[in-house]
Write an enzyme that holds these catalytic residues in place. Structure first.
Site, PDB file in Angstrom:
ATOM      1  N   HIS A   9       0.855  -0.853   0.226  1.00 19.49           N
ATOM      2  CA  HIS A   9      -0.545   0.204   0.236  1.00 19.49           C
ATOM      3  C   HIS A   9       1.069   0.956   0.023  1.00 19.49           C
ATOM      4  CE1 HIS A   9      -3.505  -2.540   0.147  1.00 19.49           C
ATOM      5  NE2 HIS A   9      -2.717  -3.232   1.629  1.00 19.49           N
ATOM      6  N   GLU A  23      -2.402   0.501   7.501  1.00 19.41           N
ATOM      7  CA  GLU A  23      -1.566  -0.513   6.582  1.00 19.41           C
ATOM      8  C   GLU A  23      -0.308   0.067   6.599  1.00 19.41           C
ATOM      9  OE1 GLU A  23      -1.755  -4.836   4.323  1.00 19.41           O
ATOM     10  OE2 GLU A  23      -3.601  -3.249   4.397  1.00 19.41           O
ATOM     11  N   HIS A  77       2.133  -7.794   4.779  1.00 22.85           N
ATOM     12  CA  HIS A  77       1.050  -6.513   4.621  1.00 22.85           C
ATOM     13  C   HIS A  77       0.188  -6.588   5.551  1.00 22.85           C
ATOM     14  CE1 HIS A  77       0.144  -5.893   0.121  1.00 22.85           C
ATOM     15  NE2 HIS A  77       1.204  -6.656   0.008  1.00 22.85           N
ATOM     16  N   GLU A 144       0.738 -11.052   5.488  1.00 25.07           N
ATOM     17  CA  GLU A 144      -0.299 -10.838   6.431  1.00 25.07           C
ATOM     18  C   GLU A 144       0.428 -11.150   7.784  1.00 25.07           C
ATOM     19  OE1 GLU A 144      -2.861  -9.218   5.431  1.00 25.07           O
ATOM     20  OE2 GLU A 144      -2.545  -9.462   3.184  1.00 25.07           O
TER      21      GLU A 144
END
Length: 186
Positions: A9, A23, A77, A144
């Site tokens: 991101h 995030e 992430h 993640e």
């Protein structure tokens, strides 16, 4: 050996937002800490897809790593779903070669060693057709790291000490996969 580190991101894309966290900010901290640890403790070079809060498309991230001929790629992430969702998981591209499976296994195992100290659930090693995994030409893994939506895990993600530990775990897993030698301590 060149290791590409991707902070998921960024810029106009905050990624998951929950419990007062974004995030994009956490992934950037993790990426920078992982790269610093690699450079300071192993004989390798590090390529960051981003070092600041900028927006890059998924294809741009892969192009950066491909253009510089990175040997490995790791994308950070943070999950978000519900207040009760929890844990850590890693992904590789379903059609990836065996070296990618080994990379995933090593990064996942090292991260879980650290996460078990905090009773974090192991959500497993998975496969998915994510663009940054599909479009990179080198072994690539996407992690993640916990759930922003879970208040307990969000508290850990706000801890600089925790982020340093999980970054080191990622770095050690990447170093193992790359066969890197540790630098001698003075």
């Amino acid at each position: 050996m060149l290791i590409a580190i991707d902070a998921g991101h960024g810029g106009k894309d905050p990624g998951a937002v929950a419990n007062g966290l974004m995030e994009k900010n956490i992934t950037l901290k993790l990426a920078l800490k992982t790269g610093d640890y690699l450079k300071n403790n192993y004989h390798c070079d590090v390529l960051y897809t981003r070092k600041t809060d900028v927006f890059l498309t998924l294809s741009e991230r892969a192009r950066i790593a491909n253009r510089e001929k990175a040997d490995l790629f790791c994308s950070f992430h943070i999950n978000s779903f519900s207040a009760t969702a929890k844990g850590f998981e890693t992904y590789r591209y379903p059609k990836a070669k065996a070296k990618t499976a080994e990379l995933q296994k090593m990064v996942h195992a090292e991260a879980m060693k650290t996460l078990q100290e905090h009773s974090i659930a192991d959500r497993g090693m998975k496969q998915k057709d994510f663009a940054v995994l599909r479009e990179t030409r080198m072994p690539a893994v996407l992690t993640e790291v916990l759930f922003l939506s879970n208040p307990k895990e969000a508290a850990l993600l706000q801890s600089d000490d925790f982020l340093t530990k999980i970054a080191r775990a990622h770095a050690d897993g990447l170093a193992q996969a790359a066969g890197l030698k540790a630098k001698q301590k003075c």
